[in-house]
Design an enzyme around this catalytic site. Structure first.
Site, PDB file in Angstrom:
ATOM      1  CB  ALA A 273      -0.911  -0.001   1.234  1.00 35.58           C
ATOM      2  N   PRO A 274       0.427   2.284  -0.730  1.00 29.74           N
ATOM      3  CG  PRO A 274       0.344   4.485  -1.482  1.00 29.74           C
ATOM      4  CD  PRO A 274       1.192   3.532  -0.692  1.00 29.74           C
ATOM      5  N   GLY A 275       0.179   1.201  -3.281  1.00 23.37           N
ATOM      6  CA  GLY A 275       0.061   0.466  -4.533  1.00 23.37           C
ATOM      7  C   GLY A 275       0.821   1.037  -5.713  1.00 23.37           C
ATOM      8  CG  ASP A 320       2.721  -9.012  10.431  1.00 19.67           C
ATOM      9  OD1 ASP A 320       3.669  -9.167   9.631  1.00 19.67           O
ATOM     10  OD2 ASP A 320       2.868  -8.611  11.590  1.00 19.67           O
ATOM     11  CB  CYS A 392      11.582   5.631   0.837  1.00 16.97           C
ATOM     12  SG  CYS A 392      10.344   5.536   2.126  1.00 16.97           S
TER      13      CYS A 392
HETATM   14  C1  LIG Z   1       6.927   1.927   2.134  1.00 15.48           C
HETATM   15  S1  LIG Z   1       5.272   1.528   2.306  1.00 15.48           S
HETATM   16  C2  LIG Z   1       4.966   0.640   0.826  1.00 15.48           C
HETATM   17  C3  LIG Z   1       4.778   1.521  -0.389  1.00 15.48           C
HETATM   18  C4  LIG Z   1       4.263   0.754  -1.588  1.00 15.48           C
HETATM   19  N1  LIG Z   1       5.091  -0.385  -1.917  1.00 15.48           N
HETATM   20  C5  LIG Z   1       4.120   1.625  -2.816  1.00 15.48           C
HETATM   21  O1  LIG Z   1       4.979   1.622  -3.684  1.00 15.48           O
HETATM   22  O2  LIG Z   1       3.098   2.311  -2.925  1.00 15.48           O
HETATM   23  C6  LIG Z   1       5.319   0.253   3.483  1.00 15.48           C
HETATM   24  C7  LIG Z   1       3.994  -0.446   3.734  1.00 15.48           C
HETATM   25  O3  LIG Z   1       4.259  -1.565   4.563  1.00 15.48           O
HETATM   26  C8  LIG Z   1       3.114  -1.828   5.330  1.00 15.48           C
HETATM   27  N2  LIG Z   1       3.544  -2.736   6.413  1.00 15.48           N
HETATM   28  C9  LIG Z   1       4.167  -2.428   7.572  1.00 15.48           C
HETATM   29  N3  LIG Z   1       4.435  -3.549   8.271  1.00 15.48           N
HETATM   30  C10 LIG Z   1       3.969  -4.586   7.533  1.00 15.48           C
HETATM   31  C11 LIG Z   1       3.938  -5.993   7.723  1.00 15.48           C
HETATM   32  N4  LIG Z   1       4.452  -6.549   8.825  1.00 15.48           N
HETATM   33  N5  LIG Z   1       3.351  -6.760   6.777  1.00 15.48           N
HETATM   34  C12 LIG Z   1       2.814  -6.203   5.671  1.00 15.48           C
HETATM   35  N6  LIG Z   1       2.817  -4.871   5.442  1.00 15.48           N
HETATM   36  C13 LIG Z   1       3.391  -4.073   6.357  1.00 15.48           C
HETATM   37  C14 LIG Z   1       2.650  -0.450   5.732  1.00 15.48           C
HETATM   38  O4  LIG Z   1       1.279  -0.467   6.079  1.00 15.48           O
HETATM   39  C15 LIG Z   1       2.936   0.362   4.465  1.00 15.48           C
HETATM   40  O5  LIG Z   1       1.788   0.459   3.673  1.00 15.48           O
END
Ligand SMILES: C[S@@+](CC[C@H](N)C(=O)[O-])C[C@H]1O[C@@H](n2cnc3c(N)ncnc32)[C@H](O)[C@@H]1O
Length: 451
Positions: A273-275, A320, A392
């Protein structure tokens, strides 16, 4: 009003004002200053700016956001000045307004307002909240204007005031990037460019933009850097899904993962997310069997919204990623993208509150979660498969040090060269003729699993 990209949410559109022209806000400045002071005080108490702005009345939100960005980029110096000019801490509402005025009046401040207008409007704002303090604030700000030169000199000896970052953050960058730390801190206070990902390729889209009177240039195969930020509604083909807002560094993930990925490959986007990257993967390879996870169900809805706009589809699951027993069906993946939760220290230009919200202890805690994600997902990768690890962040603990430790733990993993760049991507303007770097700060590692 001009939109800027929210880097953590590539398709969300926030609004900010141009910085060099008078802000065309219909809400009076005194009112905007009151909202800004509230937002800045919320950040100082540990709440995110996004959350604080959500509480602001819609009409005042664009102006409050623009002023909050400007103040947060100068909060270090504003706090320094407040201590010098008003050593006895005023009540929170008055303190918030004082900080805003001092940040905006600072010589390198971004306010498009004349000094006397800012002082007058700040005093009016104080009158509405704390009538008895109006004279005091007026006197403090007028003294600031009289003694500005000496105060600038005194602020320069305090690193937090000079660089507008917390002391621990400055020390961490010094340790991680001994040659670049000052340039990195300065870059964090610049305005990032607005970069697009054009589905049909950058060159063709630059021509479409030119026909619409929008100046831009190609900075990557699909990446287009706009000369000036634009509302997404002004972008040809945006509603039809032909273009998305995404930083150039973020656009490197999908092509990296898809190199040598077989047709119809089963791919996991573990933190999706957000994708932004989910969509890019599918744009490049609609044949993928893609599962997008995120632990935050609300944020996962934004993945769906993005995919809908772009007419793409993937399996979505709120889970998770570390708890593989809860969501994995036992079938291995050809490729995994782990765009891990991190400090966001590489995208401070787009989120000026981040530096004030993080605590030093967050970094080892985030690094631990990143390591747990790597360890949990690695067994799900097919022998011969690839995993791209991305953050990031420009802190080494979330980048190379994390990968070095993983390679020590995991004998079936090897690190491959990332074509086109080595090591961390830093948001430095060195080679960019258009000013601030087109790249956000990012770390990428490409890992291969042995047979
Ligand atoms: C850096 S953002 C991802 C951005 C996304 N890949 C994009 O390009 O739009 C990290 C994401 O990891 C999620 N997140 C955090 N801990 C997590 C976990 N244990 N398992 C799955 N998702 C997790 C957060 O909710 C957040 O949306």
């Amino acid at each position: 009003l001009l939109p800027v990209q929210a880097a953590l949410s590539p398709t969300a559109v926030l609004y900010t004002a141009p910085v060099s022209a008078p802000a065309p806000f219909s809400v009076p400045l005194a009112q905007l200053l009151l909202h800004t002071a509230e937002a800045v005080q919320a950040v100082r108490k540990g709440r995110s700016l996004t959350e604080a702005l959500a509480r602001c009345p819609a009409a005042a939100r664009p102006g409050t956001q623009a002023l909050s960005f400007a103040v947060l980029r100068r909060l270090g110096v504003a706090e320094h000045l407040r201590k010098q000019l008003a050593p006895k801490r005023p009540p929170p509402q008055v303190e918030g307004l004082l900080l805003c005025a001092l940040a905006l009046l600072w010589p390198e401040g971004e306010a498009a307002y004349a000094d006397h207008t800012l002082v007058d409007q700040t005093v009016q704002a104080v009158r509405r909240k704390a009538q008895a303090s109006a004279g005091f604030v007026n006197a403090v700000l007028r003294r600031f204007l009289r003694e500005r030169n000496e105060l600038v000199a005194s602020a320069n000896v305090d690193p937090v005031a000079r660089f507008n970052h917390p002391a621990w953050w400055i020390e961490q960058l010094k340790a991680d990037w001994p040659a670049q730390w000052q340039a990195l801190l300065a870059a964090n206070n610049e305005h990032p460019p607005m970069t697009l990902r054009a589905r049909q390729g950058a060159d063709a889209y630059v021509e479409r933009l030119a026909a619409a009177g929008i100046a831009a240039r190609a900075v990557g195969p699909q990446a287009v850097r706009l000369a000036r930020a634009q509302p997404v509604s002004a972008l040809p083909g945006f509603a039809e899904g032909e273009v998305s807002v995404q930083d150039l560094a973020a656009q490197l993930a999908a092509p990296l993962l898809l190199r040598e990925c077989p047709p119809g490959a089963r791919v996991l986007d573990a933190c999706s997310a957000p994708g932004g990257k989910t969509a890019h993967l599918l744009e490049l390879r609609p044949d993928l069997d893609l599962l997008a996870l995120d632990s935050d169900a609300q944020r996962l809805q934004r993945v769906q919204d993005n995919l809908d706009r772009l007419h793409l589809s993937a399996g979505l699951r709120a889970a998770d990623a570390r708890d593989t027993a809860a969501w994995h069906d036992g079938r291995p993946f050809d490729a995994i993208l782990l765009d891990a939760p991190c400090s966001a220290s590489g995208i401070v230009r787009r989120h000026p509150d981040v530096r004030w919200l993080r605590r030093p202890e967050d970094i080892p805690q985030l690094a631990r979660i990143q390591a747990e994600l790597l360890d949990a997902l690695w067994p799900l990768l097919k022998p011969g498969g690839r995993l791209v690890y991305a953050t990031c962040s420009i802190f080494k603990a979330e980048g190379q040090a994390q990968i070095d430790a993983f390679l020590q733990r995991q004998s079936t993993a090897s690190s491959l060269d990332v074509p086109g760049f080595t090591g961390h991507l830093l948001p430095l303007a060195d080679n960019d003729p258009d000013g601030p770097s087109a790249l956000d700060g990012f770390f990428y590692a490409l890992l291969a699993k042995s047979f």
